[in-house]
Design a protein around this motif. Structure first.
Motif, short mmCIF file in Angstrom:
data_model
loop_
_atom_site.label_atom_id
_atom_site.label_comp_id
_atom_site.label_asym_id
_atom_site.label_seq_id
_atom_site.Cartn_x
_atom_site.Cartn_y
_atom_site.Cartn_z
N THR A 282 8.95 74.95 53.80
CA THR A 282 9.71 74.02 52.52
C THR A 282 10.70 72.92 54.06
N GLY A 283 9.88 71.82 53.22
CA GLY A 283 10.17 70.64 53.63
C GLY A 283 9.04 70.15 54.77
N THR A 284 8.02 70.47 55.68
CA THR A 284 6.68 70.11 55.81
C THR A 284 6.19 69.13 54.91
N PRO A 285 6.37 67.51 56.03
CA PRO A 285 5.67 65.94 55.29
C PRO A 285 4.21 66.20 54.90
N ILE A 286 4.02 65.94 53.97
CA ILE A 286 2.57 66.11 53.17
C ILE A 286 1.69 64.74 53.15
N MET A 287 0.50 64.75 53.51
CA MET A 287 -0.21 63.05 53.66
C MET A 287 -0.70 62.48 52.93
N ALA A 288 -0.56 61.59 52.55
CA ALA A 288 -2.22 61.28 51.42
C ALA A 288 -3.27 61.42 51.99
N ALA A 289 -4.92 62.00 52.17
CA ALA A 289 -5.38 62.07 52.55
C ALA A 289 -6.50 60.81 52.75
N GLY A 290 -6.37 59.99 51.73
CA GLY A 290 -6.95 59.24 51.98
C GLY A 290 -6.76 57.91 50.72
N ASP A 291 -7.04 56.72 50.89
CA ASP A 291 -6.51 55.71 50.15
C ASP A 291 -6.16 55.76 48.64
N GLY A 292 -5.38 55.74 47.63
CA GLY A 292 -5.96 55.60 46.06
C GLY A 292 -4.86 55.62 45.47
N VAL A 293 -5.14 55.97 44.22
CA VAL A 293 -3.56 55.64 43.14
C VAL A 293 -3.12 56.79 43.09
N VAL A 294 -1.88 57.08 42.92
CA VAL A 294 -1.62 57.99 42.20
C VAL A 294 -1.50 57.96 41.04
N GLU A 295 -2.20 59.48 40.00
CA GLU A 295 -2.65 59.42 38.64
C GLU A 295 -1.37 59.99 38.04
N ARG A 296 -0.61 61.19 38.65
CA ARG A 296 0.22 62.42 38.01
C ARG A 296 0.85 62.39 39.40
N ALA A 297 2.00 62.57 39.17
CA ALA A 297 3.29 62.66 40.68
C ALA A 297 4.97 63.43 39.16
N SER A 298 4.03 65.26 38.75
CA SER A 298 4.81 65.66 37.68
C SER A 298 4.90 67.38 38.23
N ARG A 299 5.82 67.88 36.94
CA ARG A 299 5.61 68.77 36.81
C ARG A 299 4.64 69.51 36.33
N TYR A 300 3.97 70.49 36.95
CA TYR A 300 2.06 70.64 36.14
C TYR A 300 1.90 72.38 36.18
N GLY A 301 2.67 73.09 34.94
CA GLY A 301 2.41 74.49 34.95
C GLY A 301 3.12 74.54 36.73
N GLY A 302 1.76 75.76 36.66
CA GLY A 302 1.96 77.11 37.51
C GLY A 302 2.04 76.37 38.90
N TYR A 303 1.53 75.38 39.21
CA TYR A 303 1.48 74.25 39.58
C TYR A 303 2.99 73.60 40.68
N GLY A 304 3.59 74.23 39.67
CA GLY A 304 5.00 73.22 39.99
C GLY A 304 4.79 71.92 40.63
N ASN A 305 5.19 70.92 41.25
CA ASN A 305 5.76 69.89 41.86
C ASN A 305 4.12 69.83 42.27
N TYR A 306 3.44 68.72 41.21
CA TYR A 306 2.17 67.86 41.64
C TYR A 306 1.68 66.58 41.71
N ILE A 307 0.19 66.52 42.51
CA ILE A 307 0.36 65.08 42.89
C ILE A 307 -1.18 64.85 43.16
N ARG A 308 -1.32 63.91 41.87
CA ARG A 308 -2.73 64.21 42.35
C ARG A 308 -3.55 62.85 42.21
N ILE A 309 -4.12 62.04 43.24
CA ILE A 309 -5.15 60.92 43.17
C ILE A 309 -6.44 60.59 43.78
N ARG A 310 -6.34 59.72 43.17
CA ARG A 310 -7.57 59.00 42.88
C ARG A 310 -8.42 58.03 43.62
N HIS A 311 -9.19 58.09 44.41
CA HIS A 311 -9.20 57.83 45.64
C HIS A 311 -10.80 57.19 45.38
#
Length: 494
Positions: free
Chosen positions: A342-371
């Protein structure tokens, strides 16, 4: 002229000599750049190191570099061409005069929860003068960013008790804020600190993880993180890294002689020798000043996506069919799970735009990026989001977007990472990613010259390291080149 009596006294004193030689040996090891070392030795800056490094207080500099520059203007100009102090505020300096010992600079460190005004009051500055000084200083430095331990050097005024003659505050590695008295008031400027560009080479063998192995041989943590980030386009750190693999990193450093400290900079060349292949990357700037890392053939080492969005990765669950650890039945696992505290930094795998950054069911806190029109990536079970991360925000490759956690339907903290190609899930570890930029024929020729120069420097450094190891420099023997430099300076003054 050099202060020869001081040099002779410090060299002849056995205790000072042992201390001086030990620190000088350490400084020489840091000065691996062939050109950097030549500049230091050629201008007498080694004498500055001898006197400054033997001084217990690195802040009490006698500005010997300026004396050397005056006595050897042609040679010194070449060595210190990297960063010379600006002449800003030169007109504000007081006329040279014999300064009483009582008005020498005193150093103070900012205490926890202490303001700059509080520090000035503690230093004997009156409340009125402290507020006047701060109101002027805030125009040249951000006082809100001062942190505990910040060093402030103060010379009190002799003709007006409770006021300041001069104040210096180093608020970045290469600059300091300077305040001087001027006709009953204060004026503040910024001054550039003299620095010397150096390089450093670190190589070693992997015995467990790349991160831990590099750390053990002295590679600074920020450089390790950058190395892993740059190599993560091509390397599966879970499956490809093996005991016995070797690494080599050649990177920039900046040395501040007056303060005796270093700042680590950009990686110039890196090499990773795996069991089945060898990876190399070299930094190159084109004619337009655009810099990037390229392999030996001039292909950019950057790809559309990083293979792994973490610095150190252990796969706990692969892509494909598996028995769900919580639900208990077999289902398609649409991504890869990486073990992460817990607390390990997570990096964006590529340049892009964040499509979603919110709670998402069983995924918990979730981010989706369109590159782009083809690729999307998703990051699940985060403990929290990175600063400013929300839907619609544009992110850069390698930017921290969140931190690993155990939110959603999970049994332990980890990162669930997905890659979608044209809307369909793909295996992140086996996905063939498009290569980036390729240098044209003219750029390739320039790049190859850069490669050759770096290779030559690295060869010289390796030879230098072997000589130092053979010579076993210790507190009893000053390197011959330094002894000769000191002797020449003393003899020339006779």
């Amino acid at each position: 002229m050099f202060r020869l009596n001081e040099i002779r006294d410090k060299i002849s004193d056995p205790v000072r000599r042992a201390q001086m030689k030990s620190r000088l040996a350490q400084a020489l090891k840091l000065t691996e750049s062939p050109s950097g070392f030549a500049a230091m030795a050629g201008t007498g800056l080694v004498l500055v190191l001898i006197l400054n490094l033997a001084n217990d207080d690195p802040l009490a500099s006698d500005n010997l570099a300026e004396q050397i520059a005056v006595s050897q203007p042609n040679e010194a100009a070449g060595a210190l061409q990297a960063k010379e102090p600006t002449n800003e505020g030169a007109a504000l300096e007081m006329a040279p005069e014999a300064e009483p010992a009582a008005t020498s600079a005193q150093s103070y460190r900012l205490k926890r929860n202490e303001t700059l005004i509080g520090l000035l009051l503690r230093a004997g500055v009156s409340s009125v003068e402290a507020h006047k000084a701060v109101s002027v200083l805030k125009d040249v430095t951000n006082l809100r960013r001062l942190q505990r331990g910040q060093v402030v050097r103060i010379i009190p005024a002799t003709d007006n008790q409770g006021s300041i003659r001069e104040l210096r505050m180093r608020d970045s590695f290469e600059e300091e804020a300077v305040l001087v008295s001027a006709e009953g008031s204060y004026q503040a400027t910024r001054s550039t600190i003299t620095t010397l560009p150096l390089t450093h080479l670190v190589e070693g063998e992997i015995t467990d993880s790349l991160y831990m192995s590099a750390q053990r041989v002295g590679l600074p943590t920020p450089v390790i993180v950058e190395l892993i980030r740059l190599m993560s386009f091509d390397v599966d750190f879970e499956r490809e890294i093996r005991t016995g693999d070797r690494f080599q990193v050649y990177f920039e450093r900046t040395y501040a002689p007056d303060f005796g400290d270093l700042a680590d900079g950009r990686i110039l060349h890196m090499r990773l020798e795996l069991q089945k292949r060898t990876l190399e990357a070299t930094y190159f700037e084109d004619e337009n000043g655009r810099g990037d890392y390229f392999d030996t053939n001039g292909h950019s080492t950057r790809k559309a996506l990083m293979k792994t969005p973490l610095d150190v990765t252990v796969v706990t669950s692969s892509y494909g069919k598996r028995k769900h650890p919580v639900l208990g039945y077999t289902r398609q696992h649409t991504g890869v799970d990486f073990r992460a505290r817990t607390g390990t930094p997570i990096m964006a795998a590529g340049d892009g735009v964040v499509e979603r950054a919110s709670r998402y069911g069983g995924y918990g806190n979730y981010i989706r990026i369109r590159h782009n029109s083809t690729y999307e990536t998703a990051y699940a079970h985060l403990s929290k989001y990175g600063r400013g991360i929300k839907a619609g925000v544009r992110v850069k490759q390698g930017q921290i977007i969140g931190y690993a956690g155990a939110t959603g339907r999970v049994t332990a903290a980890h990162l669930h990472y997905e890659v979608l190609v044209n809307g369909r899930h793909a295996n992140p570890l086996t996905l063939k990613l498009p290569t980036g930029r390729k240098l044209d024929s003219t750029q390739l020729a320039a790049f190859q010259k850069v490669q050759a120069t770096l290779a030559s420097d690295i060869d010289k450094i390796l030879m230098q390291q072997q000589i130092l190891q053979t010579a076993s420099v210790d507190a009893a023997d000053v390197p011959a080149s330094v002894s000769a430099e000191v002797e020449r300076a003393i003899t020339a003054d006779r």
